[in-house]
Every structure is written in C-alpha cells, then in structure tokens.
Design an enzyme around this catalytic site. Structure first.
Site, PDB file in Angstrom:
ATOM      1  N   LYS A  54       0.841  -1.200   0.000  1.00 16.73           N
ATOM      2  CA  LYS A  54       0.000   0.000   0.000  1.00 16.73           C
ATOM      3  C   LYS A  54       0.874   1.248   0.000  1.00 16.73           C
ATOM      4  CE  LYS A  54      -3.863  -2.313   2.317  1.00 16.73           C
ATOM      5  NZ  LYS A  54      -4.634  -2.578   3.556  1.00 16.73           N
ATOM      6  N   GLN A  98      -4.262  -1.490   9.897  1.00 18.50           N
ATOM      7  CA  GLN A  98      -4.317  -2.809   9.256  1.00 18.50           C
ATOM      8  C   GLN A  98      -4.905  -3.848  10.209  1.00 18.50           C
ATOM      9  OE1 GLN A  98      -3.548  -3.286   6.004  1.00 18.50           O
ATOM     10  NE2 GLN A  98      -4.044  -5.445   6.108  1.00 18.50           N
ATOM     11  N   ASP A 121     -10.619   3.338   4.630  1.00 23.54           N
ATOM     12  CA  ASP A 121     -11.095   1.959   4.508  1.00 23.54           C
ATOM     13  C   ASP A 121     -12.622   1.921   4.412  1.00 23.54           C
ATOM     14  OD1 ASP A 121      -9.179  -0.156   4.425  1.00 23.54           O
ATOM     15  OD2 ASP A 121      -8.585   0.279   6.495  1.00 23.54           O
TER      16      ASP A 121
HETATM   17  N1  GUN Z   1      -7.073  -6.570   6.548  1.00 25.44           N
HETATM   18  C1  GUN Z   1      -7.525  -7.296   5.497  1.00 25.44           C
HETATM   19  N2  GUN Z   1      -8.099  -6.487   4.589  1.00 25.44           N
HETATM   20  C2  GUN Z   1      -8.023  -5.219   5.082  1.00 25.44           C
HETATM   21  C3  GUN Z   1      -8.439  -3.953   4.591  1.00 25.44           C
HETATM   22  O1  GUN Z   1      -9.040  -3.810   3.520  1.00 25.44           O
HETATM   23  N3  GUN Z   1      -8.159  -2.890   5.393  1.00 25.44           N
HETATM   24  C4  GUN Z   1      -7.529  -3.025   6.584  1.00 25.44           C
HETATM   25  N4  GUN Z   1      -7.316  -1.924   7.303  1.00 25.44           N
HETATM   26  N5  GUN Z   1      -7.129  -4.182   7.067  1.00 25.44           N
HETATM   27  C5  GUN Z   1      -7.379  -5.283   6.314  1.00 25.44           C
END
Ligand code: GUN
Length: 289
Positions: A54, A98, A121
């Site tokens: 990311k 995350q 998110d």
């Molecule tokens: N863990 C798995 N998928 C995601 C996501 O889309 N965002 C976040 N913050 N954590 C995750």
C-alpha cells in the site's frame, strides 16, 4: 469455453496512472500532497506485506505515506491516542489501521475512533451508513475494486443474479450493498448473500450469473457448484503449501466461466487502487476546508 481472465494488475496500473495526474493537479493547485498514515500492530507477516504494498502504491502516484509500527503488546488506550493524534494532524489525510488486531484490542472501538473524514477503509459507521443509503463518501476498497473490474470488463450487472459468498463487514456486506445500489454507483443487481448457515448453498451458487467469493476457504467453490457461463470474482487470498490460492478452484471453475479473476493478480491490486482513490478524495476534502 475459454474464460476471459480479468487481470487486476493491468487495470490497477491504469487507475494509478489516472490518479497520478489527479494528485499532481491537486498538489499544483492547492499545495496539498495526499498522505496516508498506516498503522501496523504486531508482526503478522501477511499484514506487513499488505502495508508495504500500500505504501509503495502511494509513492507510485505521488502521495506520501507514514508507517506507525506498534508492538503487539500496545494497550488499546495507547493505540487510541495515536489515532487521536493522526485525526488532528493536518498533514495526514487518510488513516488505515491494518487488521487483524491483537485479541486484547477491540477492533470496532479502534475503527470507530478514526475520524470519518480520514477513514479511507470506509469502515466507520458513518461511512457504512452513507454507503447503505446510496450516497457513499469513501468506497469500501475490496468491494469497489470488484465492481470496477466488472464495469471495466463491460460485464452487465443490471438485473443479474449476483451471489455473494461471505457476510464479513470488510467484503461480503458492503459488496452486496454496492451490487444492490442503483447504477452508476451500484450494480442494479438482484443480490443473494450466502454464509456458513445458508441451507442449499450449492443450489444457490448454481443460480449465480455473477459469483463473488469471499469466505476465506481455499478452493471452496468447485466446478460442479457453478452454472455454465458464470462470471467469477474471487476475493480469497489463502496461503497453502503450493502457494496462494483463492476461494475458487480456478483450474476446474475457469473452463465453465465466461470471465474469472485470478489469484493472485485479480482483486488484490484493485483493493489497493481504491485505497489510493479514497486517500486522494480525503485530501481533496481537506483542501476545500
Ligand atoms: N485486513 C484485510 N483487509 C483489510 C483492509 O481492507 N483494510 C484493513 N485496514 N485491514 C485489512
């Protein structure tokens, strides 16, 4: 039948190029350089890879990013304090914590604490509510990524029976919502959500014109379960001895499909592309204030 392979890497690259131009324009006209702050708690290897990717994407499109790595043993209060600080930092536009978090931390409490205007998110109840009402601020990254794949491929969703496998807050529920909403933001589809308690699962899957699998079970969907000509979007990322596989048994299901996403290289890169889109939007919101 030879299935069309829906390549998420190529599409994500195209989106990043478009975003790069928009980021440059925002920075040139307002001086605002979009910044994503990522929070990583503990040392989950998969999470480390996701966050690294990311951040690398941010760099590719001219955004900055911060990484806040916290020890597994951090208290919930200390994590909330960091979020508070990032919430009020004018140089930070998007905040991403995350998941998963260690067991002693209440995930929902943390996600609720991220200010909705930086919630890239789209996990905050305010943003979930806006999506449900059909007036989204930020798009949920993975579901929106799936929708963009379908639109880009010219696959009609209006009036089609979309079956979503899985009812998670991150994928299943918002995915169903997007497909249900009116076009162009939504898919105008007839939607069924299936989950672990669903009866006659195979019969319902067999009715799907478009199947979106997000249950986290390696190769769960097999050829005998789907109808000829189905479109398959595989959200699963499962690590098995032989490498990464989706929730769909690609080898057997692809020959019955008209189009299918591979794993890896399907939905994953698109999730990250939507995250960038959301971070740009958060920065645009901040620039207008
Ligand atoms: N863990 C798995 N998928 C995601 C996501 O889309 N965002 C976040 N913050 N954590 C995750």
């Amino acid at each position: 039948m030879t299935a069309r392979v829906l390549n998420g890497n190529t599409l994500a690259k195209k989106l990043r190029e478009e975003l790069q131009a928009e980021v440059a324009n925002l920075t040139a006209t307002t001086g605002v350089k979009p910044c994503l702050a990522a929070i990583l708690v503990g040392s989950n290897p998969a999470s480390e890879v996701y966050v690294r990717n990311k951040r690398s994407d941010c760099e590719k499109v001219g955004m900055t990013s911060q990484l806040h790595v916290l020890d597994e043993t951090i208290t919930q209060d200390d994590l909330l304090q960091l979020i508070d600080r990032l919430n009020s930092d004018p140089l930070v536009h998007g905040i991403l914590c995350q998941l998963p978090l260690p067991k002693h931390i209440e995930e929902q409490t943390i996600l609720d604490a991220i200010t909705p205007l930086k919630d890239v998110d789209a996990f905050h109840p305010e943003n979930v509510g806006l999506l449900v009402q059909g007036r989204p601020r930020f798009l949920p990254c993975t579901p929106a990524g799936c929708h963009i794949i379908l639109k880009d491929a010219g696959i009609e969703t209006a009036g089609k029976h979309v079956v979503v496998l899985g009812r998670s807050e991150i994928v299943g529920k918002p995915m169903a919502n997007i497909m249900l909403q009116k076009a162009p933001a939504g898919g105008d589809a007839t939607v069924t959500i299936c989950h672990s308690r669903t009866k006659n699962l195979s019969e319902i899957i067999k009715q799907a014109d478009i199947l979106i699998a997000a249950i986290g079970k390696p190769k769960f969907v097999t050829a005998d379960m789907v109808k000829e000509g189905v479109v398959v979007i595989d959200v699963g990322i499962n690590r098995i001895e032989t490498g990464l596989v989706g929730d769909v048994d690609y080898e057997s299901v692809a020959p019955k499909s008209t189009a299918i996403t591979p794993v890896p290289g399907g939905v994953g890169p698109m999730t990250r592309a939507v995250l960038l889109k959301n971070t740009l939007k958060a920065a645009q919101i901040a620039a207008k204030k």
